[in-house]
Write an enzyme that holds these catalytic residues in place. Structure first.
Site, short mmCIF file in Angstrom:
data_model
loop_
_atom_site.label_atom_id
_atom_site.label_comp_id
_atom_site.label_asym_id
_atom_site.label_seq_id
_atom_site.Cartn_x
_atom_site.Cartn_y
_atom_site.Cartn_z
N HIS A 259 40.90 35.92 44.97
CA HIS A 259 40.81 34.53 44.51
C HIS A 259 42.18 33.86 44.46
O HIS A 259 42.73 33.62 43.37
CB HIS A 259 40.13 34.49 43.14
CG HIS A 259 38.67 34.84 43.20
ND1 HIS A 259 38.01 35.52 42.20
CD2 HIS A 259 37.76 34.57 44.15
CE1 HIS A 259 36.74 35.66 42.54
NE2 HIS A 259 36.56 35.11 43.72
N HIS B 124 35.84 41.78 45.67
CA HIS B 124 34.98 41.72 44.48
C HIS B 124 33.69 42.48 44.63
O HIS B 124 32.98 42.70 43.66
CB HIS B 124 34.70 40.24 44.16
CG HIS B 124 35.92 39.40 44.30
ND1 HIS B 124 36.21 38.68 45.45
CD2 HIS B 124 36.98 39.22 43.47
CE1 HIS B 124 37.38 38.09 45.33
NE2 HIS B 124 37.87 38.39 44.13
N GLU C 216 31.74 39.44 41.50
CA GLU C 216 31.67 40.88 41.17
C GLU C 216 30.36 41.21 40.45
O GLU C 216 29.75 42.25 40.69
CB GLU C 216 32.88 41.30 40.32
CG GLU C 216 32.87 42.81 40.05
CD GLU C 216 34.03 43.28 39.17
OE1 GLU C 216 35.12 42.68 39.24
OE2 GLU C 216 33.82 44.24 38.42
N THR D 178 35.15 44.51 35.98
CA THR D 178 36.46 45.18 35.88
C THR D 178 37.58 44.28 35.32
O THR D 178 38.64 44.77 34.98
CB THR D 178 36.92 45.66 37.27
OG1 THR D 178 36.94 44.52 38.14
CG2 THR D 178 36.01 46.73 37.82
N CYS E 4 39.59 47.61 34.74
CA CYS E 4 40.49 48.42 35.58
C CYS E 4 41.89 48.49 34.98
O CYS E 4 42.25 47.71 34.09
CB CYS E 4 40.53 47.83 36.99
SG CYS E 4 41.47 46.31 37.08
N SER F 155 45.65 38.64 41.70
CA SER F 155 45.51 38.10 43.05
C SER F 155 46.62 37.10 43.41
O SER F 155 46.55 36.46 44.46
CB SER F 155 44.14 37.41 43.17
OG SER F 155 43.88 36.62 42.02
O1 0CN Z 1 41.43 37.03 41.13
P1 0CN Z 1 40.73 38.11 41.84
O2 0CN Z 1 40.52 37.93 43.30
O3 0CN Z 1 39.31 38.42 41.22
P2 0CN Z 1 38.68 38.24 39.76
O4 0CN Z 1 39.72 38.46 38.74
O5 0CN Z 1 38.07 36.87 39.71
O6 0CN Z 1 37.61 39.30 39.72
O7 0CN Z 1 41.59 39.43 41.61
C1 0CN Z 1 41.27 40.63 42.23
C2 0CN Z 1 40.31 41.37 41.42
C3 0CN Z 1 39.24 41.98 41.85
C4 0CN Z 1 38.14 42.58 42.24
FE1 SF4 Z 2 40.12 44.01 40.87
FE2 SF4 Z 2 41.30 45.82 39.29
FE3 SF4 Z 2 40.61 46.48 41.77
FE4 SF4 Z 2 42.63 44.83 41.30
S1 SF4 Z 2 42.53 47.03 40.76
S2 SF4 Z 2 41.03 44.55 42.83
S3 SF4 Z 2 41.91 43.68 39.54
S4 SF4 Z 2 39.22 45.95 40.11
#
Ligand code: 0CN
Ligand code: SF4
Length: 321
Positions: free
Chosen positions: A52, A85, A137, A176, A206, A279
């Site tokens: 994201h 996700h 997710e 997560t 996570c 991200s």
């Molecule tokens: O921001 P992200 O793409 O996703 P979310 O925090 O909205 O889940 O960060 C990566 C995390 C994963 C899966």
């Molecule tokens: Fe998402 Fe955590 Fe995996 Fe990163 S390590 S992609 S924040 S579940």
């Protein structure tokens, strides 16, 4: 203040949270798109933003990635990547039915939650998922099981209003990227109402989410303002804002880029906390720090590190062979 250097001798201390920014799952997902472009040539289709972040998405678009919302927007003769996700089971099934080449960039820590949910389902449990409705997710995790096999709760109030089948044992799983503290309260309510509920010892949040929240807690109290670099649709980034506010910095906000900074808001701000969601690339942190250097006469940056990370995930075999 509005323009650069109108402050006259003002100093700013920046507290930089560590860890911040990219996690191992995001690193891997981006690398998957890049490797797929090298292996198959452009265009490579990507279902949903790979992570994201607009900057990441636009950088990959410049290399030949094409982002779509749904699989049926991809031609069948080009490869498609599924985002970090995770996706409902119906998505790879549809790709197979259309004889498409697909690469799954679901983070291994999300896939682990999928497998655990399937395991509980096979054992005859009904599953309670703690997460945010509509988040990809959550859609992906719920889509691992048949309709009705999982119930979603978002709050403690949801736990008390929850209606579950009374002829099945219960198990829980979580998204997560939730707030560690909020999830602890929801889980306590679940365990109080259903003492026999099965699940992981703590939750499925996570390591990256946990570490980034712990780090922002450490700087929030000492900061007059906290800026979290991340996207409005990034769950883990938004949780960092919540945590900073709860831990002593009401003036915590989410920004995507340096251009989003409202310099008028800096009245009385002597210490600025900065972190970034999992991200958000480090180059955007650098951009914010350099914008601060343009606006203040003296900027001191102090990194506050609460954990070291050395997690790495392997790439799918299709891209390493
Ligand atoms: O921001 P992200 O793409 O996703 P979310 O925090 O909205 O889940 O960060 C990566 C995390 C994963 C899966
Ligand atoms: Fe998402 Fe955590 Fe995996 Fe990163 S390590 S992609 S924040 S579940």
């Amino acid at each position: 203040m509005s323009g650069p250097k109108e402050t006259g001798g003002e100093c700013l201390t920046i507290l930089l949270a560590g860890p911040r920014g990219f996690c191992a799952g995001v690193d891997r997902a981006i690398l998957i798109v890049e490797r797929a472009l090298e292996k198959f040539g452009a265009p490579v289709y990507v279902r949903h933003e790979i992570v994201h972040n607009r900057f990441v998405v636009e950088s990959l678009e410049a290399k030949g990635a094409v982002f779509v919302d749904e699989l049926d927007q991809c031609p069948t003769d080009r490869p498609v990547v599924f985002s970090a996700h995770g996706v409902p089971k119906s998505v790879p099934e549809a790709a197979e039915a259309r004889e498409m080449i697909y690469v799954d960039a679901t983070c291994p820590l999300v896939s682990k939650v999928h497998r655990e949910s399937e395991h509980h389902h096979r054992k005859g449990c009904h599953i309670v998922l703690i997460g945010h409705a509509g988040h990809p997710e959550v859609v992906g995790t719920m889509g691992q099981l048949p309709d009705g096999a999982m119930s979603l709760v978002e709050t403690v109030a949801d736990v008390y209003a929850l209606d579950v089948p009374d002829d099945k044992p219960l198990a829980f799983a979580t998204q997560t990227t939730l707030s560690v503290d909020e999830t602890r309260d929801i889980l306590a309510a679940l365990r109080e109402r259903f003492p026999d509920i099965r699940g992981p010892k703590k939750e499925d949040i996570c390591y990256a989410t946990t570490n980034r929240q712990a780090a922002v807690k450490e700087i929030a109290q000492d900061s007059d303002m906290v800026m979290v670099i991340g996207a409005p649709n990034s769950s883990n980034s938004r949780r960092l804002v919540d945590v900073a506010r709860e831990y002593g910095c009401p003036k915590a906000q989410l920004i995507q880029r340096a251009k989003d900074i409202d310099w008028d808001d800096f009245d009385g701000v002597k210490t600025l906390g900065i972190t970034a969601g999992a991200s958000a690339p480090e180059v955007l942190v650098d951009e914010v720090i350099s914008a601060c250097r343009d606006h203040f006469d003296q900027v001191t940056v102090r990194e506050v590190v609460t954990a070291e990370e050395n997690v790495e995930f392997k790439l799918p075999r299709l891209l390493t062979a």
